[in-house]
Design a protein around this motif. Structure first.
Motif, PDB file in Angstrom:
ATOM      1  N   GLY A 278       0.947  -1.215  -0.177  1.00  0.00           N
ATOM      2  CA  GLY A 278      -0.138   0.009   0.035  1.00  0.00           C
ATOM      3  C   GLY A 278       1.037   1.395  -0.555  1.00  0.00           C
ATOM      4  N   SER A 279       0.042   2.583   0.124  1.00  0.00           N
ATOM      5  CA  SER A 279       0.665   3.843   0.627  1.00  0.00           C
ATOM      6  C   SER A 279       1.594   3.963   1.613  1.00  0.00           C
ATOM      7  CB  SER A 279       0.058   4.707   0.063  1.00  0.00           C
ATOM      8  OG  SER A 279       0.826   6.250  -0.038  1.00  0.00           O
ATOM      9  N   ARG A 280       2.892   4.221   2.246  1.00  0.00           N
ATOM     10  CA  ARG A 280       3.534   3.967   3.678  1.00  0.00           C
ATOM     11  C   ARG A 280       3.943   5.026   3.907  1.00  0.00           C
ATOM     12  NH1 ARG A 280       2.530  -1.874   4.501  1.00  0.00           N
ATOM     13  NH2 ARG A 280       3.699  -1.085   6.454  1.00  0.00           N
ATOM     14  N   GLY A 281       3.592   6.138   2.627  1.00  0.00           N
ATOM     15  CA  GLY A 281       4.772   7.319   3.021  1.00  0.00           C
ATOM     16  C   GLY A 281       6.100   7.202   2.926  1.00  0.00           C
ATOM     17  N   ASP A 282       7.185   7.164   3.945  1.00  0.00           N
ATOM     18  CA  ASP A 282       8.256   7.648   3.965  1.00  0.00           C
ATOM     19  C   ASP A 282       8.918   5.782   5.019  1.00  0.00           C
ATOM     20  OD1 ASP A 282       9.435  10.193   2.589  1.00  0.00           O
ATOM     21  OD2 ASP A 282       9.077  10.819   4.945  1.00  0.00           O
ATOM     22  N   GLU A 283       8.258   5.205   5.304  1.00  0.00           N
ATOM     23  CA  GLU A 283       8.204   4.130   6.279  1.00  0.00           C
ATOM     24  C   GLU A 283       9.294   3.254   4.855  1.00  0.00           C
ATOM     25  OE1 GLU A 283       6.393   0.157   7.647  1.00  0.00           O
ATOM     26  OE2 GLU A 283       4.890   2.031   7.164  1.00  0.00           O
ATOM     27  N   VAL A 284      10.470   2.735   5.498  1.00  0.00           N
ATOM     28  CA  VAL A 284      11.421   1.858   4.750  1.00  0.00           C
ATOM     29  C   VAL A 284      10.607   0.480   5.368  1.00  0.00           C
ATOM     30  CG1 VAL A 284      13.777   1.084   4.045  1.00  0.00           C
ATOM     31  CG2 VAL A 284      13.088   3.049   4.899  1.00  0.00           C
ATOM     32  N   LEU A 285      10.647   0.062   3.067  1.00  0.00           N
ATOM     33  CA  LEU A 285       9.931  -1.251   3.634  1.00  0.00           C
ATOM     34  C   LEU A 285      10.424  -2.644   2.775  1.00  0.00           C
ATOM     35  CD1 LEU A 285       6.094  -0.226   1.989  1.00  0.00           C
ATOM     36  CD2 LEU A 285       6.795  -0.248   4.143  1.00  0.00           C
ATOM     37  N   THR A 286      10.778  -3.762   4.152  1.00  0.00           N
ATOM     38  CA  THR A 286      11.826  -4.386   3.390  1.00  0.00           C
ATOM     39  C   THR A 286      10.353  -5.528   3.690  1.00  0.00           C
ATOM     40  OG1 THR A 286      11.667  -5.939   5.999  1.00  0.00           O
ATOM     41  CG2 THR A 286      13.672  -4.014   5.187  1.00  0.00           C
ATOM     42  N   GLU A 287      10.951  -7.373   3.493  1.00  0.00           N
ATOM     43  CA  GLU A 287      10.084  -8.178   3.025  1.00  0.00           C
ATOM     44  C   GLU A 287       9.196  -9.019   4.421  1.00  0.00           C
ATOM     45  OE1 GLU A 287      12.815  -8.825  -0.306  1.00  0.00           O
ATOM     46  OE2 GLU A 287      13.406  -7.954   1.796  1.00  0.00           O
ATOM     47  N   SER A 288       9.803  -7.799   5.799  1.00  0.00           N
ATOM     48  CA  SER A 288       9.036  -8.806   6.647  1.00  0.00           C
ATOM     49  C   SER A 288       7.697  -7.678   6.753  1.00  0.00           C
ATOM     50  CB  SER A 288       9.899  -8.667   7.651  1.00  0.00           C
ATOM     51  OG  SER A 288      10.814  -7.495   7.577  1.00  0.00           O
ATOM     52  N   SER A 289       8.079  -6.434   6.311  1.00  0.00           N
ATOM     53  CA  SER A 289       6.508  -5.513   6.898  1.00  0.00           C
ATOM     54  C   SER A 289       5.494  -5.974   6.177  1.00  0.00           C
ATOM     55  CB  SER A 289       7.395  -4.325   5.716  1.00  0.00           C
ATOM     56  OG  SER A 289       8.169  -3.665   5.897  1.00  0.00           O
ATOM     57  N   GLY A 349       1.692  15.165  -8.605  1.00  0.00           N
ATOM     58  CA  GLY A 349       1.540  15.195  -7.557  1.00  0.00           C
ATOM     59  C   GLY A 349       3.014  16.468  -7.196  1.00  0.00           C
ATOM     60  N   ASP A 350       2.751  16.184  -5.416  1.00  0.00           N
ATOM     61  CA  ASP A 350       3.812  16.899  -5.404  1.00  0.00           C
ATOM     62  C   ASP A 350       5.868  17.142  -5.289  1.00  0.00           C
ATOM     63  OD1 ASP A 350       3.884  14.568  -3.366  1.00  0.00           O
ATOM     64  OD2 ASP A 350       3.297  16.269  -1.542  1.00  0.00           O
ATOM     65  N   GLY A 351       5.617  15.601  -5.894  1.00  0.00           N
ATOM     66  CA  GLY A 351       6.097  14.870  -6.295  1.00  0.00           C
ATOM     67  C   GLY A 351       7.593  14.121  -4.850  1.00  0.00           C
ATOM     68  N   GLN A 352       6.691  13.442  -3.834  1.00  0.00           N
ATOM     69  CA  GLN A 352       7.928  13.222  -2.809  1.00  0.00           C
ATOM     70  C   GLN A 352       7.024  11.771  -2.704  1.00  0.00           C
ATOM     71  OE1 GLN A 352      10.068  15.624  -1.570  1.00  0.00           O
ATOM     72  NE2 GLN A 352       9.609  16.213  -2.750  1.00  0.00           N
ATOM     73  N   GLN A 353       6.549  11.527  -3.342  1.00  0.00           N
ATOM     74  CA  GLN A 353       5.905   9.725  -3.000  1.00  0.00           C
ATOM     75  C   GLN A 353       6.828   9.031  -3.302  1.00  0.00           C
ATOM     76  OE1 GLN A 353       4.219  11.784  -5.330  1.00  0.00           O
ATOM     77  NE2 GLN A 353       3.611  11.451  -6.843  1.00  0.00           N
ATOM     78  N   TRP A 354       7.638   8.188  -3.069  1.00  0.00           N
ATOM     79  CA  TRP A 354       8.572   7.024  -2.919  1.00  0.00           C
ATOM     80  C   TRP A 354       8.290   6.438  -4.355  1.00  0.00           C
ATOM     81  CZ3 TRP A 354      13.372   7.978  -1.588  1.00  0.00           C
ATOM     82  CH2 TRP A 354      14.114   8.435  -0.711  1.00  0.00           C
ATOM     83  N   ASN A 381      11.496  -8.375  -2.377  1.00  0.00           N
ATOM     84  CA  ASN A 381      11.515  -7.429  -3.010  1.00  0.00           C
ATOM     85  C   ASN A 381      11.751  -6.663  -4.387  1.00  0.00           C
ATOM     86  OD1 ASN A 381       9.542  -7.015  -1.611  1.00  0.00           O
ATOM     87  ND2 ASN A 381      10.697  -4.924   0.644  1.00  0.00           N
ATOM     88  N   ALA A 382      11.727  -6.927  -5.392  1.00  0.00           N
ATOM     89  CA  ALA A 382      12.292  -7.122  -6.834  1.00  0.00           C
ATOM     90  C   ALA A 382      12.468  -5.549  -7.222  1.00  0.00           C
ATOM     91  CB  ALA A 382      11.746  -7.836  -8.170  1.00  0.00           C
ATOM     92  N   VAL A 383      12.991  -4.759  -6.753  1.00  0.00           N
ATOM     93  CA  VAL A 383      13.264  -3.001  -7.135  1.00  0.00           C
ATOM     94  C   VAL A 383      15.174  -2.948  -6.725  1.00  0.00           C
ATOM     95  CG1 VAL A 383      11.351  -2.452  -5.315  1.00  0.00           C
ATOM     96  CG2 VAL A 383      13.362  -2.985  -3.968  1.00  0.00           C
ATOM     97  N   LEU A 427       0.235   8.100  -7.687  1.00  0.00           N
ATOM     98  CA  LEU A 427       0.319   9.198  -6.217  1.00  0.00           C
ATOM     99  C   LEU A 427       1.422   8.002  -4.592  1.00  0.00           C
ATOM    100  CD1 LEU A 427      -2.576  11.718  -6.204  1.00  0.00           C
ATOM    101  CD2 LEU A 427      -0.213  12.441  -7.161  1.00  0.00           C
ATOM    102  N   SER A 428       0.534   6.698  -5.043  1.00  0.00           N
ATOM    103  CA  SER A 428       0.935   6.085  -4.108  1.00  0.00           C
ATOM    104  C   SER A 428       3.073   6.193  -3.181  1.00  0.00           C
ATOM    105  CB  SER A 428       1.448   4.547  -3.802  1.00  0.00           C
ATOM    106  OG  SER A 428       1.364   3.592  -3.249  1.00  0.00           O
ATOM    107  N   SER A 429       3.442   6.357  -2.102  1.00  0.00           N
ATOM    108  CA  SER A 429       4.604   6.047  -1.762  1.00  0.00           C
ATOM    109  C   SER A 429       5.100   4.663  -1.268  1.00  0.00           C
ATOM    110  CB  SER A 429       4.656   7.916  -0.871  1.00  0.00           C
ATOM    111  OG  SER A 429       5.703   7.572  -0.173  1.00  0.00           O
ATOM    112  N   ALA A 430       6.050   4.084  -1.879  1.00  0.00           N
ATOM    113  CA  ALA A 430       6.554   3.139  -1.014  1.00  0.00           C
ATOM    114  C   ALA A 430       8.341   3.108  -1.266  1.00  0.00           C
ATOM    115  CB  ALA A 430       5.399   1.770  -2.434  1.00  0.00           C
ATOM    116  N   HIS A 431       8.414   3.018  -0.375  1.00  0.00           N
ATOM    117  CA  HIS A 431      10.183   2.979  -0.436  1.00  0.00           C
ATOM    118  C   HIS A 431      10.167   1.464  -0.065  1.00  0.00           C
ATOM    119  CE1 HIS A 431      14.339   5.127   1.153  1.00  0.00           C
ATOM    120  NE2 HIS A 431      14.044   4.136   0.276  1.00  0.00           N
ATOM    121  N   LEU A 432      10.977   0.706  -0.732  1.00  0.00           N
ATOM    122  CA  LEU A 432      11.053  -0.997  -0.299  1.00  0.00           C
ATOM    123  C   LEU A 432      12.854  -1.443  -0.775  1.00  0.00           C
ATOM    124  CD1 LEU A 432       8.411  -0.912  -1.565  1.00  0.00           C
ATOM    125  CD2 LEU A 432       8.573  -2.724  -2.714  1.00  0.00           C
TER     126      LEU A 432
END
Length: 469
Positions: A278-289, A349-354, A381-383, A427-432
């Motif tokens: 989902g959209s998680r702002g600035d949260e860093v997301l790993t496979e355990s999230s 948008g504001d361009g701040q989404q990850w 995470n294939a990123v 517009l979704s933000s996901a920092h994987l």
């Protein structure tokens, strides 16, 4: 006919000349070598691969102008040389000689020599000579880089022997590149196709819950990429039902078919999506999230759960949570290019989404790595390791194209044009972070966004040694 010009591109390869030659001789080599910024389509093949007498007919474009080229192979020396000559096409003359040889303690060398004459005589040389040289350098820098890195990646697993791999979604952006990537590496690829299968293909009809069980027997691995596109317009209720059904039901049908085999594959590599989070702002997301909320998160949870039958049958299952796949050949970047090339691109948008992304080349490498690495299972995470904010993506693309990127698309406009789809994708933000891949020892070829964009758009300054005469 005017005076011939000679162009040479030469590069060191990480394997022997014989292995370089074998790579070129396998099915899919021509497709693998086509730069993503060029529009080239194979119309007809005659004869056997690159052997003498074989012919290839292709359609291409020079800007808006459609062109057709017929090439015939005229020389073939196993392990060291093959040659193709234009019979008809855009050049007055085109003779392409591919040479491979070994140098002591340095491995194989690949040399492409092109003898060509531009059309329209002296006028063509005056006005087209510089343009032709630029196109040749871009093309062969790409071709040599692909050849070198493919050979390196396949050599890492050479001791495990070739695999028979079934691939669904083989006509998509990723599948269309994966099939020649695997086949040139010496693997046998069998496409899972709807409708009437061609020789070597496997018929399946996930909508009717059917798969050709006999044809699947003995397959070593399956890569499941099929599914209706997510970002092709607004999400009507009908479209959302299709997206869910194509992913969840298609995966369930395939997994249950694999589980019933007397000789099931050892591994199923299944496409998933970063939408899981989902959209998680600035949260860093790993496979355990934990999973997030929204339509894509719901679908992705069900999608991954649909492999249960395969896992229960003892098949190792890998869920590749794909980020934005970056390639000029298709996907998000191809949709952005016209606006950015016209100088009308900018942030969403504001361009701040990850924005978590991955180069197509690294995704192919990660799939190969997953097929051969027993310790890789479950979500991956294939990123790339360096996610960027969407504003940085737009700015970097503009820099690579030498165009301004200052025309923003307001968030309100995205929501008006695309509705829920725009909200959850643009517009979704996901920092994987690719924690699982890095833990298993996977090495990214393109960890930086600028490097990736320059490679796929043919804007890199790196390449083989060029020589003209």
């Amino acid at each position: 006919m005017g005076k011939s010009q000679m162009f040479e591109a030469r590069s060191q390869m990480p394997v022997s000349a014989e292995e370089v030659f074998s790579w070129h001789a396998r099915e899919g080599a021509f497709e693998r070598l086509q730069p993503p910024w060029e529009s080239v389509e194979v119309v007809e093949r005659q004869g056997e691969g690159i052997r003498e007498g074989a012919r290839l007919v292709v359609r291409m474009r020079l800007g808006p102008v459609p062109l057709r080229m017929v090439a015939r192979h005229t020389r073939y020396i196993p392990g060291s040389l093959f040659q193709d000559v234009q019979e008809s096409g855009p050049f007055s003359k085109w003779v392409h000689t591919h040479r491979m040889w070994d140098e002591p303690s340095a491995g194989g060398v690949l040399e492409d020599e092109v003898e060509y004459v531009l059309p329209v005589g002296p006028l063509g040389r005056v006005f087209g000579g510089g343009y032709a040289r630029q196109r040749l350098e871009r093309m062969f820098a790409y071709r040599h880089a692909v050849t070198r890195e493919d050979l390196r990646r396949h050599a890492a697993f050479a001791g495990q022997g070739p695999l028979t791999v079934a691939v669904s979604g083989a006509s998509g952006l990723v599948g269309g590149a994966l099939v020649p990537f695997l086949s040139t590496g010496g693997h046998r690829v069998r496409r899972l196709v709807r409708g009437r299968p061609e020789a070597g293909d496997i018929a399946w009809a996930p909508g009717q819950g059917e798969t050709d069980m006999v044809a699947l027997e003995g397959v070593d691995a399956v890569v499941h990429l099929a599914g209706a596109p997510i970002a092709d317009g607004r999400w009507t209720e009908e479209r959302k039902a299709l997206i869910r059904r194509s992913r969840v039901e298609g995966t369930r049908v395939l997994s249950e078919a694999l589980a019933r085999l007397s000789r099931p594959p050892k591994v199923l590599v299944c496409a998933s999506a970063m939408g899981f989070y989902g959209s998680r702002g600035d949260e860093v997301l790993t496979e355990s999230s934990a999973s997030g909320t929204g339509f894509l998160a719901d679908v992705t949870r069900e999608w991954e759960a649909a492999t249960a039958a395969a896992e229960q049958a003892g098949i190792r299952v890998v869920h590749l949570r794909l980020g934005v796949v970056v390639s000029a050949r298709g996907g998000a970047l191809a949709k952005m290019l016209p606006a950015f090339q016209a100088g009308a691109g900018g942030r969403m948008g504001d361009g701040q989404q990850w924005m978590s992304w991955v180069s197509l080349e690294d995704l192919l490498g990660l799939i190969l790595f997953a097929l051969h690495t027993p310790g890789m299972r479950g979500p991956v995470n294939a990123v790339a390791p360096n996610a960027v904010r969407q504003e940085e993506f737009a700015r970097t693309l503009g820099q690579v194209l030498s165009r301004p990127a200052v025309v923003p698309v307001p968030a309100a406009a995205v929501r008006t044009l695309f509705g829920e789809m725009g909200e959850e994708t643009l517009l979704s933000s996901a920092h994987l972070r690719p924690e699982a891949a890095e833990r298993q020892g996977f090495t990214f070829l393109h960890p930086s966004l600028e490097q990736t964009l320059r490679f796929t758009l043919g804007k890199t300054s790196e390449g083989p040694r060029f020589r003209y005469s």
